[in-house]
Design a protein around this motif. Structure first.
Motif, PDB file in Angstrom:
ATOM      1  N   MET A 173       0.829  -1.205   0.000  1.00 18.68           N
ATOM      2  CA  MET A 173       0.000   0.000   0.000  1.00 18.68           C
ATOM      3  C   MET A 173       0.867   1.260   0.000  1.00 18.68           C
ATOM      4  SD  MET A 173      -3.285   0.325  -0.128  1.00 18.68           S
ATOM      5  CE  MET A 173      -4.563   1.545   0.088  1.00 18.68           C
ATOM      6  N   ALA A 174       1.954   1.235   0.799  1.00 18.58           N
ATOM      7  CA  ALA A 174       2.857   2.380   0.861  1.00 18.58           C
ATOM      8  C   ALA A 174       3.525   2.603  -0.490  1.00 18.58           C
ATOM      9  CB  ALA A 174       3.904   2.165   1.947  1.00 18.58           C
ATOM     10  N   ALA A 175       3.894   1.499  -1.155  1.00 14.76           N
ATOM     11  CA  ALA A 175       4.530   1.613  -2.465  1.00 14.76           C
ATOM     12  C   ALA A 175       3.580   2.248  -3.472  1.00 14.76           C
ATOM     13  CB  ALA A 175       4.975   0.236  -2.954  1.00 14.76           C
ATOM     14  N   GLU A 176       2.314   1.881  -3.422  1.00 13.67           N
ATOM     15  CA  GLU A 176       1.330   2.467  -4.335  1.00 13.67           C
ATOM     16  C   GLU A 176       1.181   3.963  -4.101  1.00 13.67           C
ATOM     17  OE1 GLU A 176      -2.299   0.366  -3.901  1.00 13.67           O
ATOM     18  OE2 GLU A 176      -1.471  -1.579  -4.522  1.00 13.67           O
ATOM     19  N   THR A 177       1.216   4.367  -2.845  1.00 14.71           N
ATOM     20  CA  THR A 177       1.117   5.795  -2.520  1.00 14.71           C
ATOM     21  C   THR A 177       2.308   6.563  -3.064  1.00 14.71           C
ATOM     22  OG1 THR A 177      -0.086   5.265  -0.486  1.00 14.71           O
ATOM     23  CG2 THR A 177       0.895   7.462  -0.643  1.00 14.71           C
ATOM     24  N   VAL A 178       3.515   6.002  -2.865  1.00  8.20           N
ATOM     25  CA  VAL A 178       4.733   6.647  -3.381  1.00  8.20           C
ATOM     26  C   VAL A 178       4.689   6.720  -4.898  1.00  8.20           C
ATOM     27  CG1 VAL A 178       7.237   6.443  -3.583  1.00  8.20           C
ATOM     28  CG2 VAL A 178       6.127   5.965  -1.400  1.00  8.20           C
ATOM     29  N   ASN A 179       4.267   5.644  -5.537  1.00  2.97           N
ATOM     30  CA  ASN A 179       4.196   5.621  -6.999  1.00  2.97           C
ATOM     31  C   ASN A 179       3.204   6.654  -7.523  1.00  2.97           C
ATOM     32  OD1 ASN A 179       6.048   3.562  -6.991  1.00  2.97           O
ATOM     33  ND2 ASN A 179       4.537   1.926  -7.232  1.00  2.97           N
ATOM     34  N   ARG A 180       2.099   6.788  -6.848  1.00  6.56           N
ATOM     35  CA  ARG A 180       1.087   7.759  -7.257  1.00  6.56           C
ATOM     36  C   ARG A 180       1.636   9.184  -7.146  1.00  6.56           C
ATOM     37  NH1 ARG A 180      -2.690   5.456  -4.913  1.00  6.56           N
ATOM     38  NH2 ARG A 180      -2.611   6.521  -2.898  1.00  6.56           N
ATOM     39  N   LEU A 181       2.333   9.455  -6.057  1.00  7.03           N
ATOM     40  CA  LEU A 181       2.937  10.779  -5.887  1.00  7.03           C
ATOM     41  C   LEU A 181       4.048  11.013  -6.905  1.00  7.03           C
ATOM     42  CD1 LEU A 181       3.168  10.914  -1.973  1.00  7.03           C
ATOM     43  CD2 LEU A 181       1.603  12.205  -3.446  1.00  7.03           C
ATOM     44  N   LEU A 223      15.152  -1.075  -6.151  1.00  6.93           N
ATOM     45  CA  LEU A 223      14.074  -0.538  -5.331  1.00  6.93           C
ATOM     46  C   LEU A 223      12.718  -0.981  -5.870  1.00  6.93           C
ATOM     47  CD1 LEU A 223      13.491   1.392  -2.914  1.00  6.93           C
ATOM     48  CD2 LEU A 223      13.234   3.220  -4.608  1.00  6.93           C
ATOM     49  N   ARG A 224      12.574  -0.927  -7.177  1.00  6.58           N
ATOM     50  CA  ARG A 224      11.316  -1.375  -7.786  1.00  6.58           C
ATOM     51  C   ARG A 224      11.144  -2.891  -7.634  1.00  6.58           C
ATOM     52  NH1 ARG A 224      10.307  -0.909 -14.224  1.00  6.58           N
ATOM     53  NH2 ARG A 224      12.165  -2.207 -14.119  1.00  6.58           N
ATOM     54  N   ARG A 225      12.243  -3.629  -7.794  1.00  7.23           N
ATOM     55  CA  ARG A 225      12.159  -5.087  -7.738  1.00  7.23           C
ATOM     56  C   ARG A 225      11.785  -5.586  -6.349  1.00  7.23           C
ATOM     57  NH1 ARG A 225      17.436  -8.255  -9.547  1.00  7.23           N
ATOM     58  NH2 ARG A 225      16.831  -7.315 -11.535  1.00  7.23           N
ATOM     59  N   PHE A 226      12.365  -4.979  -5.320  1.00  2.00           N
ATOM     60  CA  PHE A 226      12.204  -5.514  -3.963  1.00  2.00           C
ATOM     61  C   PHE A 226      11.124  -4.825  -3.147  1.00  2.00           C
ATOM     62  CE2 PHE A 226      16.728  -6.515  -4.967  1.00  2.00           C
ATOM     63  CZ  PHE A 226      16.605  -7.900  -4.975  1.00  2.00           C
ATOM     64  N   THR A 227      10.737  -3.609  -3.522  1.00  2.00           N
ATOM     65  CA  THR A 227       9.728  -2.896  -2.728  1.00  2.00           C
ATOM     66  C   THR A 227       8.490  -2.513  -3.519  1.00  2.00           C
ATOM     67  OG1 THR A 227      10.561  -0.648  -3.161  1.00  2.00           O
ATOM     68  CG2 THR A 227      11.619  -1.896  -1.384  1.00  2.00           C
ATOM     69  N   GLY A 228       8.585  -2.553  -4.848  1.00  2.00           N
ATOM     70  CA  GLY A 228       7.452  -2.136  -5.665  1.00  2.00           C
ATOM     71  C   GLY A 228       7.405  -0.640  -5.923  1.00  2.00           C
ATOM     72  N   VAL A 229       8.328   0.120  -5.334  1.00  2.00           N
ATOM     73  CA  VAL A 229       8.385   1.564  -5.565  1.00  2.00           C
ATOM     74  C   VAL A 229       9.013   1.832  -6.930  1.00  2.00           C
ATOM     75  CG1 VAL A 229       9.374   3.752  -4.780  1.00  2.00           C
ATOM     76  CG2 VAL A 229       8.507   2.115  -3.110  1.00  2.00           C
ATOM     77  N   ASN A 230       8.268   2.508  -7.793  1.00  2.00           N
ATOM     78  CA  ASN A 230       8.702   2.713  -9.180  1.00  2.00           C
ATOM     79  C   ASN A 230       9.098   4.177  -9.402  1.00  2.00           C
ATOM     80  OD1 ASN A 230       9.141   2.766 -11.888  1.00  2.00           O
ATOM     81  ND2 ASN A 230       7.206   1.836 -12.475  1.00  2.00           N
ATOM     82  N   LEU A 231      10.406   4.415  -9.465  1.00  2.00           N
ATOM     83  CA  LEU A 231      10.930   5.762  -9.709  1.00  2.00           C
ATOM     84  C   LEU A 231      11.704   5.825 -11.024  1.00  2.00           C
ATOM     85  CD1 LEU A 231      12.238   6.561  -6.104  1.00  2.00           C
ATOM     86  CD2 LEU A 231      10.007   7.128  -7.089  1.00  2.00           C
ATOM     87  N   ILE A 232      11.372   4.905 -11.937  1.00  2.00           N
ATOM     88  CA  ILE A 232      12.098   4.802 -13.201  1.00  2.00           C
ATOM     89  C   ILE A 232      12.093   6.124 -13.971  1.00  2.00           C
ATOM     90  CG2 ILE A 232      12.055   3.703 -15.487  1.00  2.00           C
ATOM     91  CD1 ILE A 232      13.195   1.892 -13.427  1.00  2.00           C
ATOM     92  N   ARG A 233      11.012   6.871 -13.893  1.00  2.00           N
ATOM     93  CA  ARG A 233      10.909   8.104 -14.678  1.00  2.00           C
ATOM     94  C   ARG A 233      11.929   9.151 -14.250  1.00  2.00           C
ATOM     95  NH1 ARG A 233       7.359  12.185 -12.663  1.00  2.00           N
ATOM     96  NH2 ARG A 233       6.860  12.626 -14.836  1.00  2.00           N
TER      97      ARG A 233
END
Length: 201
Positions: free
Chosen positions: A1-9, A67-77
């Motif tokens: 859930m936290a990862a989705e929030t970070v990704n949305r932001l 970070l994306r692989r292990f936590t789901g947080v996507n900051l690729i952009r």
């Protein structure tokens, strides 16, 4: 859930503020050097701190995939912005060395040839040049699959950058060794599990 929030932001956050903010740290260091707050050799201090800043930003860009692989947080952009900012800092590090530190063309060539840590640093910088030049949409379209292979050069470049740092701080000091160990770890964990199984099986 936290990862989705970070990704949305993250999706709402533009990349241009990163580029606008990038010149501020080296400008502050230059100001500190001018007013005499960087010690007895301000040029060397500024040169080293800008170089370290470049290495730190390059490490940050390397953290994005695991970070994306292990936590789901996507900051690729933000990876391209971080890569270009790192190149900007490393280029400034080189320019300070060339224009403010050495300043003599013949001495520059002699240092590159005779001082291994400078040789390693120059190789690392040269590996980054094609990456910076092709970090745009036109290059991605033109190079196709070759673009990804070309950008694998970031791995030997950052590794050599860490080695340059270790060699620069003579005597096996803890800080550069920690940077080197962290970079090696980041490179190792990028390897797919199947390769580990094949290697150790």
């Amino acid at each position: 859930m936290a990862a989705e929030t970070v990704n949305r932001l993250a999706r709402r956050l533009p990349t241009w503020p990163f580029y606008l903010a990038a010149p501020l740290p080296p400008a502050w260091l230059f100001y500190q050097a001018v007013i005499g707050r960087l010690g007895v050799d301000p040029v060397k201090a500024m040169e080293h701190q800008i170089g370290l800043l470049g290495l730190q930003v390059l490490i940050a860009s390397l953290c994005i995939t695991p970070l994306r692989r292990f936590t789901g947080v996507n900051l690729i952009r933000f990876r391209r912005a971080l890569g270009l900012i790192a190149f900007f800092y490393i280029s400034l590090h080189l320019l300070v060395w060339l224009l403010l530190d050495v300043r003599i063309a013949s001495q520059i060539l002699t240092d590159i040839y005779k001082r291994p840590y400078i040789t390693v640093g120059m190789v690392a910088f040269l590996l980054l040049v094609p990456l910076a030049l092709t970090s745009n949409r036109m290059a991605i379209r033109r190079l196709g699959a070759r673009w990804r292979r070309l950008h694998w050069l970031v791995y030997p470049a950052i590794l050599l950058g860490a080695v340059h740092f270790v060699m620069l701080r003579k005597g096996w000091q803890v800080e550069p060794l920690l940077y080197l160990a962290g970079i090696v770890l980041l490179l190792v964990i990028r390897l797919p599990v199947r390769r580990w199984v094949a290697a150790w099986g």
